[in-house]
Design a protein around this motif. Structure first.
Motif, short mmCIF file in Angstrom:
data_model
loop_
_atom_site.label_atom_id
_atom_site.label_comp_id
_atom_site.label_asym_id
_atom_site.label_seq_id
_atom_site.Cartn_x
_atom_site.Cartn_y
_atom_site.Cartn_z
N ILE A 26 68.60 1.49 -75.18
CA ILE A 26 68.82 -0.38 -75.50
C ILE A 26 69.79 -0.95 -74.31
N SER A 27 71.34 0.18 -74.79
CA SER A 27 72.07 -0.54 -74.02
C SER A 27 72.44 0.50 -72.83
N GLY A 28 70.81 1.14 -71.74
CA GLY A 28 71.28 1.71 -70.77
C GLY A 28 72.08 3.27 -70.91
N THR A 29 72.28 3.97 -71.48
CA THR A 29 73.21 4.93 -72.20
C THR A 29 72.59 6.29 -71.47
N THR A 30 72.91 7.14 -70.51
CA THR A 30 72.00 8.38 -71.34
C THR A 30 72.59 9.51 -71.68
N GLN A 31 71.67 10.36 -71.65
CA GLN A 31 72.14 11.19 -72.85
C GLN A 31 73.59 11.92 -72.08
N GLN A 32 73.38 12.71 -71.12
CA GLN A 32 75.22 12.92 -70.77
C GLN A 32 76.55 12.07 -70.41
N GLN A 33 75.87 10.70 -70.59
CA GLN A 33 76.49 9.63 -70.45
C GLN A 33 77.30 9.47 -72.02
N LEU A 34 76.65 9.80 -72.75
CA LEU A 34 76.51 9.52 -74.58
C LEU A 34 77.68 10.84 -74.77
N ALA A 35 76.62 11.66 -74.60
CA ALA A 35 78.01 13.45 -74.97
C ALA A 35 79.47 13.52 -74.54
N ASP A 36 80.02 12.57 -73.11
CA ASP A 36 80.38 13.14 -73.02
C ASP A 36 80.95 12.27 -73.69
N GLN A 37 80.88 11.00 -73.99
CA GLN A 37 81.58 9.76 -74.49
C GLN A 37 82.36 10.39 -75.67
N VAL A 38 81.28 10.86 -76.36
CA VAL A 38 81.94 12.01 -78.18
C VAL A 38 82.28 13.47 -78.53
N LYS A 95 77.96 18.45 -75.51
CA LYS A 95 76.53 18.68 -74.66
C LYS A 95 75.41 18.17 -74.93
N PHE A 96 74.98 17.46 -73.67
CA PHE A 96 74.13 16.08 -73.94
C PHE A 96 72.90 17.23 -74.30
N GLN A 97 72.93 18.14 -74.67
CA GLN A 97 71.33 19.05 -75.50
C GLN A 97 72.04 18.88 -76.93
N GLN A 98 72.52 18.38 -77.66
CA GLN A 98 72.75 18.07 -78.45
C GLN A 98 72.51 17.03 -78.45
N ILE A 99 72.83 15.47 -78.32
CA ILE A 99 72.05 14.68 -77.91
C ILE A 99 70.79 14.96 -78.47
N GLN A 100 70.63 15.31 -77.48
CA GLN A 100 69.03 15.83 -77.78
C GLN A 100 68.57 15.44 -79.33
N LYS A 101 69.17 17.33 -79.32
CA LYS A 101 68.85 18.18 -80.94
C LYS A 101 68.99 16.76 -82.42
N TYR A 102 70.04 16.11 -81.92
CA TYR A 102 70.40 14.58 -82.91
C TYR A 102 69.17 13.61 -82.74
N GLU A 103 68.97 13.34 -81.63
CA GLU A 103 67.55 12.41 -81.15
C GLU A 103 65.70 13.18 -81.95
N THR A 104 65.71 14.32 -81.67
CA THR A 104 64.68 14.69 -82.36
C THR A 104 64.64 15.03 -84.14
N SER A 113 76.63 15.12 -88.22
CA SER A 113 77.99 14.73 -88.69
C SER A 113 78.08 13.19 -89.31
N ALA A 114 78.60 12.68 -90.74
CA ALA A 114 80.33 11.79 -90.00
C ALA A 114 79.95 11.35 -89.68
N SER A 115 81.48 12.43 -89.03
CA SER A 115 82.52 12.02 -88.16
C SER A 115 82.06 12.07 -86.69
N ARG A 116 80.43 12.57 -86.73
CA ARG A 116 80.11 12.86 -85.01
C ARG A 116 79.13 11.50 -84.68
N LEU A 117 78.80 11.03 -86.48
CA LEU A 117 78.23 9.53 -86.16
C LEU A 117 79.04 8.22 -86.09
N TRP A 118 79.79 8.60 -86.71
CA TRP A 118 81.46 7.56 -86.32
C TRP A 118 81.37 7.64 -84.90
N ASP A 119 81.75 8.54 -84.45
CA ASP A 119 81.52 8.40 -82.60
C ASP A 119 80.69 8.12 -82.20
#
Length: 122
Positions: free
Chosen positions: A19-31, A34-43, A49-55
């Motif tokens: 919805i925000s138009g953010t790519t997996q790579q952009q989100l990964a960079d912000q937190v 690696k973008f592969q970790q974002i993929q694993k979270y999304e599936t 973790s709580a601290s990562r979810l906060w980020d």
């Protein structure tokens, strides 16, 4: 085996990112991961973790509670609706959602009311 809560949180991450138009790579960079970790979270393959979810919440501009909204309903099986179990993975539904929010608010409200009347008549 994936835990239903991890799957739900992952879907909500993907939903908000999309919805925000953010790519997996952009989100990964912000937190800082690696973008592969974002993929694993999304599936739901990896638990967030709580601290990562906060980020992630901070990076996507939402409260942490956003990721848990609708969790009780998502865990109820066979609720009698004809909705797909993973509406957020349906490209057509996501395109419709993006188009819907591009409509000016007063027209969007009228469209919503029309859709509600049509669904009740079906």
């Amino acid at each position: 085996m994936k835990h239903p809560v991890d799957v739900h949180v992952g879907k909500r991450i993907r939903h908000r990112r999309w919805i925000s138009g953010t790519t997996q790579q952009q989100l990964a960079d912000q937190v800082g991961i690696k973008f592969q970790q974002i993929q694993k979270y999304e599936t739901g393959m990896n638990r967030v973790s709580a601290s990562r979810l906060w980020d992630i919440a901070h990076a996507l501009g939402v409260d942490v509670s956003f990721f848990f909204e609708g969790l009780d309903a998502a865990l109820i099986e066979g609720d009698g609706t004809s909705m797909p179990s993973d509406i957020l993975s349906d490209k057509e539904a996501l395109d419709l959602l993006r188009s819907y929010y591009a409509i000016p608010e007063n027209q969007r409200r009228r469209l919503f009311d029309l859709a509600r009347v049509l669904s009740e008549a079906a």
